[in-house]
Design an enzyme around this catalytic site. Structure first.
Site, PDB file in Angstrom:
ATOM      1  N   GLY A  88      68.433 -27.658 -33.427  1.00 43.85           N
ATOM      2  CA  GLY A  88      68.349 -26.416 -32.669  1.00 43.85           C
ATOM      3  C   GLY A  88      67.059 -26.254 -31.899  1.00 43.85           C
ATOM      4  N   ASP A 244      70.532 -30.673 -45.272  1.00 46.75           N
ATOM      5  CA  ASP A 244      70.173 -31.058 -43.902  1.00 46.75           C
ATOM      6  C   ASP A 244      68.721 -31.501 -43.803  1.00 46.75           C
ATOM      7  OD1 ASP A 244      69.975 -28.083 -44.341  1.00 46.75           O
ATOM      8  OD2 ASP A 244      68.855 -28.205 -42.471  1.00 46.75           O
TER       9      ASP A 244
END
Length: 472
Positions: A88, A244
């Site tokens: 992101g 993650d």
């Protein structure tokens, strides 16, 4: 002199479902504040002039041969599955093959919005960038597998977090950015062809000796088991061990709310977002097993005979605690000067740690002082150390060179939280002397450096860092 990066990209050759092609978003006024020339030589990078490097490592210009992209992944965050995460605020420029023959990613972190930004601004502020630079390079010097920092750039722009903060971009280097969550996203979506392709790619890139998906699982287990033991041996707390943030290459990745312990206590937590202590110091081995189980669950989806795959994967995962314990015991034996394995070693080490916790003993300084007569001074009640040391001295008599073993296992210098915070505050005011000093001293953590003894000192009461933040 022109900046030259010998890109040799492979991830971008995978199907488009693996990533979004995405260039970095330019910034207003990039200024290079750090460049890691030693790492650049390893990567076969020819540095350019300062202005050219500032432009490239800020994302204003894309070096020749780069093929920028944002990677897709998902992951469990504090135990709850998020079906889509991804880069992101980061862009993978490409890969290089270093002088050591190892392929590594070069990624810009804080380089602007991507399709995976989830309403975020895609940026980073100066504090977390400098923290990751210092801590990741310190971890490398400590001998802990880790991502590394190639460059840090001020952007000349303001980032809004708790308030207005100076923006920055970090250039991060990793053996890859493949995470447990990279496998999870394809498994959860039922995209088995992509899952199989990812498995083949991961094996080829990281573990070419691995036999299929279960061989990959076993190799990741072994790498992670060794990594966690190393974390524990230097008092490191990752702070956000989501899937993650779990690298299949067995490297430490994502230095958000990370910290090194001062006074030892097994339940130590620094991360401001870890309100329940899920990722406390002593919980890290258990969480590593949990994360491996999530990788196993994802890999199993590509097997026709799932019952057999579940049985094999279960055996692999269940073997991890004992493997970590063996690595942990080997490292902590060395920390108290032992090489030979004898019955009772685990109890002796555990007894010392218990006494340290009860006496607010500094983790790093206590172990470093074992090679002298100063270790007892770390204890609120020195008699607690003296009682333990009687049996330890008898045990040391059966070793050949315990002082050398301890000096090699116990760093004198770590990136102490209060020093990192002081460094950030100085840099925000334009003073990079503390940043440069920390990097220099921490590049030789196992050496005695008398002129830098102040960096060994635990925080005073008014300097204690009670919480660390991820910076997003």
């Amino acid at each position: 002199m022109t900046l030259m990066i010998p890109f040799d990209n492979s991830y971008v050759r995978l199907p488009d479902t693996f990533f979004a092609r995405q260039g970095p978003v330019p910034v207003r006024a990039p200024k290079l504040v750090a460049f890691n020339s030693d790492l650049a030589r390893l990567l076969r990078i020819a540095p350019g002039d300062v202005e050219e490097m500032a432009q490239a490592f800020a994302g204003n210009t894309v070096p020749e041969g780069a093929e920028p992209l944002a990677q897709l992944y998902s992951g469990h965050q504090f135990g709850t599955y998020n079906p889509q995460l991804g880069d992101g605020r980061a862009v993978l420029l490409g890969e290089t093959v270093g002088v050591d023959g190892i392929r590594r990613d070069i990624q810009l972190k804080g380089s602007g919005q991507t399709p995976f930004s989830r309403q975020g601004d895609g940026r980073a502020w100066l504090g977390p960038v400098l923290r990751e630079y210092v801590v990741s390079e310190a971890m490398h010097a400590l001998g802990v597998p880790t991502t590394r920092a190639l460059a840090a750039v001020e952007t000349g722009e303001i980032v809004l977090r708790e308030g207005p903060m100076p923006g920055a971009v970090l250039t991060r280097v990793a053996q890859s950015h493949l995470r447990v969550g990279t496998f999870q996203v394809f498994a959860a979506r039922g995209q088995l062809e992509s899952l199989q392709r990812l498995t083949e790619y991961a094996i080829q890139r990281h573990y070419p000796e691995a036999d299929g998906a279960m061989g990959l699982l076993r190799a990741v287990r072994d790498a992670q088991a060794g990594l966690i033991a190393r974390w524990m041996s230097v008092g490191f707390i990752h702070g956000v061990m989501n899937t993650d943030n779990s690298s299949i290459a067995g490297e430490t990745i994502d230095y958000g709310p990370c910290a090194f312990m001062d006074s030892y206590h097994p339940n130590t937590v620094y991360s401001s977002i870890d309100r329940m202590g899920r990722y406390a110091y002593s919980n890290q081995p258990e969480i590593a097993v949990w994360n491996l189980a999530q990788l196993a669950t994802a890999l199993i989806q590509q097997f026709e005979d799932k019952d057999a795959a579940v049985e094999e994967a279960t055996e692999i995962v269940h073997a991890m605690p004992a493997l970590m314990q063996a690595h942990w015991l080997e490292r902590f034996r060395a920390k108290i000067g032992l090489v030979r394995a004898e019955e009772g070693d685990l109890e002796m080490i555990s007894d010392l740690l218990t006494r340290m916790a009860q006496n607010q003993a500094d983790f790093t300084n206590t172990f470093r002082a074992l090679g002298s007569d100063r270790a007892r001074d770390q204890f609120a009640d020195p008699a607690a150390f003296d009682e333990w040391a009687k049996g330890w001295q008898e045990r040391l008599a059966r070793e050949d060179a315990p002082l050398d073993v301890m000096d090699a296992a116990n760093p004198a210098f770590i990136p102490r939280n209060h020093r990192v915070e002081q460094m950030i505050q100085a840099a925000v005011q334009g003073d990079y002397a503390p940043f440069n000093r920390l990097n220099e001293v921490l590049s030789r953590p196992y050496e005695d450096q008398p002129d830098s003894a102040d960096l060994m000192r635990p925080p005073a009461k008014n300097e204690v860092v009670h919480a660390t933040f991820c910076g997003t």
